[in-house]
Design an enzyme around this catalytic site. Structure first.
Site, PDB file in Angstrom:
ATOM      1  N   LYS A  92       0.360  -1.079   0.204  1.00 36.21           N
ATOM      2  CA  LYS A  92       0.267  -0.205  -0.137  1.00 36.21           C
ATOM      3  C   LYS A  92       1.242   1.024   0.221  1.00 36.21           C
ATOM      4  O   LYS A  92       0.617   2.444  -0.912  1.00 36.21           O
ATOM      5  CB  LYS A  92      -0.199  -0.360   1.151  1.00 36.21           C
ATOM      6  CG  LYS A  92      -1.743  -0.431   1.250  1.00 36.21           C
ATOM      7  CD  LYS A  92      -3.732  -0.591   2.064  1.00 36.21           C
ATOM      8  CE  LYS A  92      -4.003  -1.047   1.324  1.00 36.21           C
ATOM      9  NZ  LYS A  92      -4.516  -3.111   1.783  1.00 36.21           N
ATOM     10  N   GLU A 114      -9.848   7.206   2.865  1.00 41.58           N
ATOM     11  CA  GLU A 114     -11.031   6.498   4.183  1.00 41.58           C
ATOM     12  C   GLU A 114     -10.049   5.161   4.376  1.00 41.58           C
ATOM     13  O   GLU A 114      -8.938   4.902   3.954  1.00 41.58           O
ATOM     14  CB  GLU A 114     -11.997   6.256   2.754  1.00 41.58           C
ATOM     15  CG  GLU A 114     -11.653   4.716   2.053  1.00 41.58           C
ATOM     16  CD  GLU A 114     -10.407   4.796   0.751  1.00 41.58           C
ATOM     17  OE1 GLU A 114     -10.009   6.293   0.851  1.00 41.58           O
ATOM     18  OE2 GLU A 114      -9.736   4.263   0.562  1.00 41.58           O
ATOM     19  N   SER A 373       1.795  -9.652  -1.318  1.00 42.82           N
ATOM     20  CA  SER A 373       1.561  -8.450  -1.135  1.00 42.82           C
ATOM     21  C   SER A 373       1.115  -8.286   0.478  1.00 42.82           C
ATOM     22  O   SER A 373       1.785  -6.258   0.496  1.00 42.82           O
ATOM     23  CB  SER A 373      -0.074  -8.689  -1.409  1.00 42.82           C
ATOM     24  OG  SER A 373      -0.709  -9.369  -0.586  1.00 42.82           O
TER      25      SER A 373
HETATM   26  C1  LIG Z   1      -4.916  -4.050   1.154  1.00 39.98           C
HETATM   27  C2  LIG Z   1      -4.512  -5.454   1.063  1.00 39.98           C
HETATM   28  C3  LIG Z   1      -4.724  -6.549   0.274  1.00 39.98           C
HETATM   29  C4  LIG Z   1      -5.988  -6.089  -1.005  1.00 39.98           C
HETATM   30  O1  LIG Z   1      -6.316  -4.801  -1.441  1.00 39.98           O
HETATM   31  P1  LIG Z   1      -5.818  -4.857  -3.011  1.00 39.98           P
HETATM   32  O2  LIG Z   1      -6.306  -3.418  -3.218  1.00 39.98           O
HETATM   33  O3  LIG Z   1      -6.346  -5.554  -3.652  1.00 39.98           O
HETATM   34  O4  LIG Z   1      -4.462  -4.828  -3.042  1.00 39.98           O
HETATM   35  C5  LIG Z   1      -4.340  -7.249  -0.413  1.00 39.98           C
HETATM   36  N1  LIG Z   1      -2.593  -7.765   0.575  1.00 39.98           N
HETATM   37  C6  LIG Z   1      -2.827  -6.652   1.555  1.00 39.98           C
HETATM   38  C7  LIG Z   1      -1.377  -7.165   2.000  1.00 39.98           C
HETATM   39  C8  LIG Z   1      -3.552  -5.270   1.588  1.00 39.98           C
HETATM   40  O5  LIG Z   1      -3.069  -5.485   3.251  1.00 39.98           O
END
Ligand SMILES: *Cc1c(COP(=O)(O)O)cnc(C)c1O
Length: 390
Positions: A92, A114, A373
């Site tokens: 993020k 948000e 992610s």
């Molecule tokens: C917020 C988040 C997501 C999902 O958000 P996307 O916008 O779909 O990427 C996925 N993995 C993690 C670790 C997150 O913090």
């Protein structure tokens, strides 16, 4: 930084995307779109962006060969793109760094955002602290109670968290409050939006700033394997980490792009085209076209819609969108922790779960990139409770 993606007109992806908002908000969004167009290719802007991505976020992060997991699964080699190693522990921050630099160029004196579970709120509060800008985070009252620790984290970082009691006290209500604030205070305020969703220009902006993920991974996989991967696999909530992981492969038809949704919040797999939150996408809606509540074990995937570009990739057949259950994600969470020594976020564990199924079906001389992610420290307590509930 990003590549063409089949966008047919500003802010639309086939029939998806666009901007379905009141006139006064439209004017504010148009100003943001203009500023983005002006700065995205500006050498000085990109120099500053690269500086912070390197010195603050810690990029580039590795593309790790998951040797043990590959051996256990059998089949194609599994590589992990390590967004979990970024400062704050997830992808993020790529977007919040980019957007706050844009906000500064636009003369913003104040940042708002948000947040649902709190992860985007934390990533926003982090960069607001770094750049010394006051920051207000809107969060549904219900979510502030479920995620009290994230509220405290944001406060530690100097942000003000406003619990939103209107409606159901969830993410949608927080978005409405943030948009209201933006319209009232647009002279001074920048709205830093968290995923590849919302009205134009946000999906395009988020694509741009997240595409650094695949810019790096493409170079890295070519170095390690001498050829492109057979597939790139990423979890999909709103779709920001997935679009970043896909961006530089969209024009490489031999690379399969696989988005993984939770069975419990499968906006693409089970949704229908609808306008929600000011843009058109596949969404889970009720008979009155209102977004339905969803219940994924991964808070970051709990969103009833999905980015317009993913909707288009699905409709055009370029992207494949699949589902895995919470149970399968939990198993993958445990497996990756045990065999690789990497505790993934529960969101990312959805992608790992599907990659394990896919790898088996592919030859050993092929590779798969899984976008990891985020890291799972935030989820350890929840997993403990899930394992000890009966
Ligand atoms: C917020 C988040 C997501 C999902 O958000 P996307 O916008 O779909 O990427 C996925 N993995 C993690 C670790 C997150 O913090």
């Amino acid at each position: 930084m990003s590549k063409s993606t089949g966008v047919v007109a500003a802010g639309t992806f086939g029939e998806f995307g666009g901007s379905y908002v009141p006139d006064e908000l439209q004017q504010v969004l148009s100003k943001i779109a203009e500023a983005f167009d002006k700065y995205k290719d500006d050498p000085e802007f990109n120099e500053e962006l690269r500086y912070y991505l390197k010195e603050y976020v810690g990029r580039e992060n590795p593309l790790t060969f998951a040797k043990n997991l590959t051996e256990q699964v059998g089949g194609a080699k599994i590589y992990l793109k390590r967004e979990d190693l970024n400062h704050t522990g997830a992808h993020k921050i790529n977007n919040t760094i980019g957007q706050i630099l844009l906000a500064k160029r636009m003369g913003a004196k104040r940042i708002i955002a948000e947040t649902g579970a709190g992860q985007h709120g934390v990533a926003t509060a982090t960069v607001a602290a770094l750049f010394g800008l006051p920051c207000t985070i809107y969060m549904g009252k219900y979510d502030t109670e479920r995620q009290a620790l994230n509220v405290f984290r944001m406060e530690l970082l100097g942000a003000e968290v406003v619990p939103v009691e209107k409606g159901q006290g969830r993410l949608k209500d927080a978005v409405d409050e943030a948009l209201g604030d933006l319209v009232r205070n647009h002279e001074t305020t920048f709205y830093l939006l968290g995923s590849a969703v919302g009205p134009h220009p946000y999906p395009t902006i988020v694509h741009h700033f997240q595409s650094v993920i695949s810019e790096e991974s493409k170079r890295q996989i070519l170095e390690k394997e001498g050829k492109l991967p057979a597939a790139v696999v990423a979890c999909v909530g709103g779709g920001s980490n997935a679009i970043g992981a896909f961006a530089h492969y969209i024009d490489e038809p031999i690379v399969r792009l696989v988005g993984v949704e939770p069975t419990e919040a499968a906006s693409i797999a089970e949704g229908v085209p609808a306008v929600i939150h000011g843009f058109k996408c596949y969404a889970l809606v009720d008979e009155n076209n209102n977004p339905k509540p969803t219940f994924s074990i991964a808070a970051g995937l709990d969103y009833p819609g999905v980015g317009p570009e993913h909707s288009y990739l699905k409709a055009s057949g370029r992207g494949e969108y699949v589902t895995v259950t919470g149970k399968e994600a939990l198993d993958a969470f445990l497996t990756l922790s045990k065999v690789e020594g990497i505790i993934p976020a529960l969101e990312s564990a959805h992608a790992v779960a599907y990659a394990m199924k896919l790898a088996k079906t592919l030859p050993r001389d092929e590779s798969i990139i899984v976008n990891l992610s985020g890291r799972g420290d935030k989820d350890v307590k929840q997993v403990y409770d899930m394992l000890n509930q009966d």
